[in-house]
Design a protein around this motif. Structure first.
Motif, PDB file in Angstrom:
ATOM      1  N   TYR A  97      83.544  78.500  83.746  1.00 13.81           N
ATOM      2  CA  TYR A  97      82.844  77.283  82.033  1.00 13.81           C
ATOM      3  C   TYR A  97      82.189  77.332  81.474  1.00 13.81           C
ATOM      4  O   TYR A  97      80.945  78.093  81.789  1.00 13.81           O
ATOM      5  CB  TYR A  97      82.734  75.788  82.239  1.00 13.81           C
ATOM      6  N   TRP A  98      82.131  77.905  80.220  1.00 14.99           N
ATOM      7  CA  TRP A  98      80.842  78.986  79.439  1.00 14.99           C
ATOM      8  C   TRP A  98      80.392  77.103  77.862  1.00 14.99           C
ATOM      9  O   TRP A  98      81.458  76.596  77.295  1.00 14.99           O
ATOM     10  CB  TRP A  98      81.045  80.086  78.677  1.00 14.99           C
ATOM     11  N   GLN A  99      78.942  77.585  77.782  1.00 11.68           N
ATOM     12  CA  GLN A  99      78.590  76.182  76.890  1.00 11.68           C
ATOM     13  C   GLN A  99      77.255  77.027  76.228  1.00 11.68           C
ATOM     14  O   GLN A  99      76.933  77.653  76.550  1.00 11.68           O
ATOM     15  CB  GLN A  99      77.931  75.439  77.659  1.00 11.68           C
ATOM     16  N   MET A 100      77.537  76.820  75.006  1.00 10.17           N
ATOM     17  CA  MET A 100      76.865  77.444  73.414  1.00 10.17           C
ATOM     18  C   MET A 100      76.479  76.410  73.050  1.00 10.17           C
ATOM     19  O   MET A 100      77.021  75.336  72.340  1.00 10.17           O
ATOM     20  CB  MET A 100      76.980  78.290  72.987  1.00 10.17           C
ATOM     21  N   GLY A 101      74.666  75.540  73.552  1.00 12.12           N
ATOM     22  CA  GLY A 101      73.819  74.996  72.980  1.00 12.12           C
ATOM     23  C   GLY A 101      74.567  73.581  73.773  1.00 12.12           C
ATOM     24  O   GLY A 101      75.282  73.462  74.304  1.00 12.12           O
ATOM     25  N   ARG A 102      73.487  72.393  73.713  1.00 15.90           N
ATOM     26  CA  ARG A 102      73.797  71.772  74.120  1.00 15.90           C
ATOM     27  C   ARG A 102      74.989  70.731  74.095  1.00 15.90           C
ATOM     28  O   ARG A 102      75.807  69.521  74.640  1.00 15.90           O
ATOM     29  CB  ARG A 102      72.504  70.696  74.284  1.00 15.90           C
ATOM     30  N   GLY A 103      75.011  69.760  72.226  1.00 13.81           N
ATOM     31  CA  GLY A 103      76.084  68.843  71.784  1.00 13.81           C
ATOM     32  C   GLY A 103      75.387  67.805  72.513  1.00 13.81           C
ATOM     33  O   GLY A 103      74.487  67.866  72.006  1.00 13.81           O
ATOM     34  N   SER A 104      76.282  67.056  72.384  1.00 12.46           N
ATOM     35  CA  SER A 104      76.067  65.511  72.174  1.00 12.46           C
ATOM     36  C   SER A 104      76.817  64.627  73.189  1.00 12.46           C
ATOM     37  O   SER A 104      78.376  65.673  72.933  1.00 12.46           O
ATOM     38  CB  SER A 104      75.822  65.437  70.621  1.00 12.46           C
ATOM     39  N   GLY A 105      76.713  63.766  74.068  1.00  9.97           N
ATOM     40  CA  GLY A 105      77.407  62.993  74.848  1.00  9.97           C
ATOM     41  C   GLY A 105      77.995  63.990  75.691  1.00  9.97           C
ATOM     42  O   GLY A 105      77.396  64.605  75.985  1.00  9.97           O
ATOM     43  N   ALA A 106      79.252  62.664  76.470  1.00 17.14           N
ATOM     44  CA  ALA A 106      78.769  62.835  77.668  1.00 17.14           C
ATOM     45  C   ALA A 106      80.489  64.115  77.565  1.00 17.14           C
ATOM     46  O   ALA A 106      80.241  65.447  78.396  1.00 17.14           O
ATOM     47  CB  ALA A 106      80.533  62.524  78.685  1.00 17.14           C
ATOM     48  N   ARG A 107      81.155  64.640  76.983  1.00 13.84           N
ATOM     49  CA  ARG A 107      82.094  66.095  75.748  1.00 13.84           C
ATOM     50  C   ARG A 107      81.581  66.471  75.717  1.00 13.84           C
ATOM     51  O   ARG A 107      82.098  67.910  75.298  1.00 13.84           O
ATOM     52  CB  ARG A 107      82.909  65.188  75.891  1.00 13.84           C
ATOM     53  N   ARG A 108      79.802  67.090  75.211  1.00 13.07           N
ATOM     54  CA  ARG A 108      79.125  67.894  74.950  1.00 13.07           C
ATOM     55  C   ARG A 108      80.053  67.905  73.240  1.00 13.07           C
ATOM     56  O   ARG A 108      79.623  69.328  73.242  1.00 13.07           O
ATOM     57  CB  ARG A 108      79.159  69.413  75.726  1.00 13.07           C
ATOM     58  N   SER A 109      79.741  66.781  72.328  1.00 13.70           N
ATOM     59  CA  SER A 109      80.495  66.824  71.217  1.00 13.70           C
ATOM     60  C   SER A 109      79.368  68.510  69.814  1.00 13.70           C
ATOM     61  O   SER A 109      78.471  68.276  70.349  1.00 13.70           O
ATOM     62  CB  SER A 109      80.734  65.655  70.508  1.00 13.70           C
TER      63      SER A 109
ATOM     64  N   ALA B  94      79.201  71.087  70.680  1.00 12.00           N
ATOM     65  CA  ALA B  94      78.392  72.165  71.322  1.00 12.00           C
ATOM     66  C   ALA B  94      79.629  73.563  71.321  1.00 12.00           C
ATOM     67  O   ALA B  94      80.935  73.162  72.068  1.00 12.00           O
ATOM     68  CB  ALA B  94      78.285  72.492  72.541  1.00 12.00           C
ATOM     69  N   GLN B  95      79.777  74.734  71.083  1.00  6.97           N
ATOM     70  CA  GLN B  95      80.904  76.008  71.716  1.00  6.97           C
ATOM     71  C   GLN B  95      80.853  75.763  73.284  1.00  6.97           C
ATOM     72  O   GLN B  95      79.553  76.120  73.627  1.00  6.97           O
ATOM     73  CB  GLN B  95      79.916  76.729  70.915  1.00  6.97           C
ATOM     74  N   TRP B  96      82.193  75.852  73.681  1.00  6.91           N
ATOM     75  CA  TRP B  96      81.393  76.088  74.539  1.00  6.91           C
ATOM     76  C   TRP B  96      83.410  77.023  75.504  1.00  6.91           C
ATOM     77  O   TRP B  96      84.491  77.048  74.556  1.00  6.91           O
ATOM     78  CB  TRP B  96      82.258  74.822  75.251  1.00  6.91           C
ATOM     79  N   ALA B  97      83.635  76.821  76.306  1.00  6.91           N
ATOM     80  CA  ALA B  97      85.171  78.224  76.833  1.00  6.91           C
ATOM     81  C   ALA B  97      85.605  77.835  77.958  1.00  6.91           C
ATOM     82  O   ALA B  97      84.593  77.605  78.990  1.00  6.91           O
ATOM     83  CB  ALA B  97      84.812  79.742  76.044  1.00  6.91           C
ATOM     84  N   MET B  98      86.681  77.661  78.618  1.00  5.11           N
ATOM     85  CA  MET B  98      87.455  77.375  79.509  1.00  5.11           C
ATOM     86  C   MET B  98      88.238  78.343  80.097  1.00  5.11           C
ATOM     87  O   MET B  98      89.559  77.949  78.810  1.00  5.11           O
ATOM     88  CB  MET B  98      87.552  76.304  79.877  1.00  5.11           C
TER      89      MET B  98
END
Length: 805
Positions: A718-730, A732-736
């Motif tokens: 799992y990758w994530q770029m930036g924090r985002g918001s909420g439980a689902r990291r809304s 934020a850029q992410w990749a699975m």
């Protein structure tokens, strides 16, 4: 050395030589009148006033000619003598000298020939007659008996010089701070009858003499250390006004010139010179009233001079002392001597590292050399060198197929180890990527999915290895926090050197990202100033020092190289090699090859130290190349992959990587398994027999992959770029990723230069699905074709995030 007292003799007994016999001289029995081999040498004397003299006798190539004689007398440079004659154990020569014994007002003139007599194999007696020159008197004197004196003194033969030392094999001891910034403790005037112009002002050592001329004598005193030293590395900073002139004497005998860039003193008397002995290859000084940094390495009578980061004299032989010092015997220890009888000067940061001597050191100086066999036995567990590049393209390494870039030392690691073709960074941005490497955890799990500090409660690889008995060091870029708890020392690195922000100018060491500009160069928590010195060179030197300091325990060194991150500041050599490449590829390649060259220096140092066989060396960059404006919009090469830094497309996170561990992993092989930077933490724990921390690690050991080409220990990441918001990291850029399937949320494509990206490269689609096996370039979004796979990967991502909480 023993000096005879000054003797006053009748003038008439010493005027001339009669019938070929030198008056007042003694002869050794059976001396051959034409054989000068017994006299051939350099000879060290100490004049009656304590100043040095130095004599050298050398045979000319033309045997019919008289031997050559050079003489240095008290001050100035060695100069040739004339009218040289040899008879038996004596040599007669002439050199006209005006000098002031002890720097007093009285001037002495030597106008008659001198006679040197060999007393025994290692002792030479020098005899001369001098007259007093009264103030206002011309050199055409008419001496009277009471104005003349004849003096004899004895000197010693200086042993022939040793071969140039291999500085890579030299061990230095702990640094000694010669100037504490508060007072003159540890210093004294060289002569009590001189005016003390030295004081401490605002942490600087200041000589306030009003003298402005360059005369050899002055009323103000020279400052010397109360301690004496043999071989060492001396680092200091000096500041002279325009047209100023001073000097630093090593062991009280070799003067490193202290002048400004535009001084009338140039060449063998200019900045970077060992006065009168060795000329620098270039003038590397700054203009007057600016700080200059010297690094002076004296080993086995050979000198290396670095001025403002440029090596201007490289391990060259010192053939004799400099005038104005206090010693002329090259084999004797001596103090550090700061010239105070010339013009005003300021110093700071005066630090000396002595050469460590072996217990078998003989009378002739030798270099202490690390015992490779002993070190290997003591350190049964392997050492670890992690080299972490910065902003490097996915295929930018020669062994990965790129043809316009030279990386021979990275390629060497691949030949001698394993090449990893499917290595992934933990994040496409600097700090988060480092968090993944150092903690073995998803950066988002460790609390930092972007740029910023690493949480202090996280357990790092440095803390784990330190607690297991390893010496831990960090060199280079940090970018994980500036405070005491979050800087390298706060995260487990016992020794550290480098910059704390994301980038610096490699010469001024300032962080220019946003105002106000601030200086950012640190040595174990202490800000240091090395203006003008090339940061990659400083890193290499510090890596070698750290390695050399470890003699009784294994070590882990994290070398975070700040290249090819902007500013692109490769060496002139590589810029010339790549002159035909278009910009910004030219600038990028020059910086990358410069980095590779410096990596090669450290690899060679491991070889020479006998440590290569027992050291795990890892190289990989933190993520893909930059297309930011500060990077001229690109320069790196992602090959077939889409994206770059800041993007979770392959070009942002897929990086070239190599690893070497001789005798434990095969050489010259390739591994294509899916592995990540988070895997290095548990892998190194396995290879080094270190117990991993009890916290949850997202990395998996790839020891079996490296040794035997076993299947990858993971299928998901799992990758994530930036924090985002909420439980689902809304937001934020992410990749699975799961197997060959990869789903990117809020995708961003940074392939184009920053100025050409629309909305920072953000795509209109909120989800992007790709099968990397069939579409490694991620050109086609198949999210609508495989809704079940999308749901599965989204659910996996949600499970990962829930596990964070």
């Amino acid at each position: 050395m023993m000096n005879r007292p000054m003797m006053r003799l009748p003038h008439l007994t010493l005027i001339v030589a009669v019938f070929g016999v030198f008056v007042g001289a003694r002869s050794l029995p059976h001396a051959n009148a034409t054989d000068v081999s017994s006299l051939e040498s350099a000879w060290a004397f100490q004049l009656p006033d304590g100043n040095p003299a130095w004599l050298k006798v050398a045979t000319e190539k033309d045997q019919a000619k008289s031997p050559a004689v050079e003489l240095l007398w008290s001050v100035g440079s060695a100069r040739p003598a004339s009218e040289v004659q040899v008879q038996g154990n004596q040599i007669r020569f002439k050199r006209r000298i005006r000098w002031k014994p002890g720097g007093e007002a009285t001037t002495k003139l030597i106008d008659d020939p001198m006679v040197a007599t060999l007393i025994d194999k290692n002792t030479l007696e020098l005899e001369w007659t001098q007259s007093t020159v009264r103030e206002g008197q011309t050199s055409q004197r008419t001496p009277s008996d009471n104005e003349q004196e004849t003096i004899r003194m004895r000197g010693v033969r200086i042993p022939d010089p040793p071969s140039p030392p291999d500085l890579a094999d030299v061990e230095f001891g702990d640094p000694i701070e010669l100037f504490n910034g508060r007072n003159l403790d540890g210093w004294k005037l060289s002569r009590d009858n001189k005016i003390n112009g030295w004081s401490v002002v605002d942490g600087e050592l200041v000589n306030s003499t009003p003298k402005t001329d360059f005369g050899a004598y002055g009323a103000y005193g020279n400052l010397v250390t109360t301690r004496e030293f043999e071989d060492f590395e001396l680092s200091l900073e000096y500041n002279v006004s325009a047209g100023g002139n001073s000097g630093v004497y090593l062991r009280g005998m070799y003067e490193a010139q202290v002048v400004d860039r535009d001084s009338k003193m140039q060449g063998i008397a200019g900045p970077g010179a060992i006065f009168g002995r060795l000329a620098p290859r270039e003038n590397a000084a700054h203009p007057g009233d600016q700080w200059n940094h010297y690094r002076l390495t004296l080993v086995d009578r050979h000198i290396t001079v670095e001025l403002n980061g440029k090596k201007v004299i490289d391990n060259e032989l010192l053939v004799g002392c400099t005038g104005g010092g206090i010693e002329s015997n090259d084999t004797k220890p001596g103090p550090i001597f700061l010239q105070g009888d010339h013009t005003a000067v300021r110093y700071r940061n005066i630090v000396l590292r002595p050469v460590v001597k072996s217990t078998s050191r003989q009378a002739t100086p030798t270099v202490a050399v690390r015992s490779a066999t002993k070190t290997a036995e003591q350190n049964a567990r392997p050492n670890v060198l992690i080299i972490y590049g910065d902003d490097q393209g996915s295929v930018d390494m020669g062994c990965f197929g790129v043809e316009d870039l030279q990386t021979p030392h990275m390629d060497r690691l691949a030949r001698e180890g394993v090449r990893l073709t499917q290595m992934y960074a933990a994040a496409p941005v600097c700090s988060a990527s480092r968090v993944g490497l150092l903690t073995g955890r998803y950066p988002a799990r460790a609390g930092q999915p972007g740029n910023g500090d690493l949480r202090t409660e996280e357990t790092t690889i440095a803390e784990t290895f330190r607690d297991a008995g390893y010496a831990t060091g960090h060199v280079g870029k940090w970018h994980l926090g500036r405070e005491a708890k979050s800087n390298p020392a706060g995260q487990g690195f016992q020794r550290w050197f480098g910059h704390l922000e994301g980038c610096i100018d490699n010469y001024s060491h300032f962080f220019y990202w946003s105002g106000p500009n601030r200086h950012d160069l640190w040595d174990n928590g202490r800000e240091i100033h090395r203006a003008g010195e090339y940061f990659p060179r400083l890193m290499v030197d510090r890596c070698k020092t750290f390695i050399d300091e470890q003699s009784d325990q294994p070590w882990l060194l994290y070398w975070a190289f700040n290249a090819p991150h902007y500013p692109y500041q490769g060496s002139a050599k590589w810029l010339e090699i790549y002159k035909d490449l278009p910009s910004p590829r030219r600038e990028y390649c020059a910086f990358t090859s410069t980095m590779d060259e410096y990596i090669g220096e450290v690899l060679d140092h491991l070889d020479r130290s006998g440590l290569a066989e027992n050291t795990i060396v890892i190289y990989q960059p933190d993520h893909g190349h930059s297309t930011e404006t500060r990077a001229f919009g690109g320069g790196g090469n992602a090959g077939p992959y889409r994206g770059a830094k800041f993007s979770l497309f392959e070009g942002g996170i897929r990086v070239p990587s190599v690893v070497r561990y001789p005798g434990h992993i095969p050489a010259g092989q390739t591994r294509d398994q899916f592995v990540t930077a988070c895997d290095w933490f548990p892998t190194l724990c396995e290879l080094c027999e270190v117990t991993p921390p009890s916290v949850r690690l997202d990395g998996r050991s790839i020891g079996d992959v490296l040794r035997s080409n076993a299947d990858a220990p993971r299928q998901t990441f799992y990758w994530q770029m930036g924090r985002g918001s909420g439980a689902r990291r809304s937001g934020a850029q992410w990749a699975m990723r799961d197997g060959d399937w990869k789903l990117i949320g809020n995708p961003r494509d940074t392939t184009l230069p920053q100025t050409q990206q629309v909305a920072g490269g953000k795509l209109k689609e909120s989800l992007f699905l790709v099968n990397l096996q069939s579409d490694p370039g991620e050109q086609t979004n198949v999210v609508d074709r495989y809704p079940d796979i999308v749901k599965r990967l989204q659910a996996m991502k949600d499970d990962v995030l829930a596990d964070f909480d």
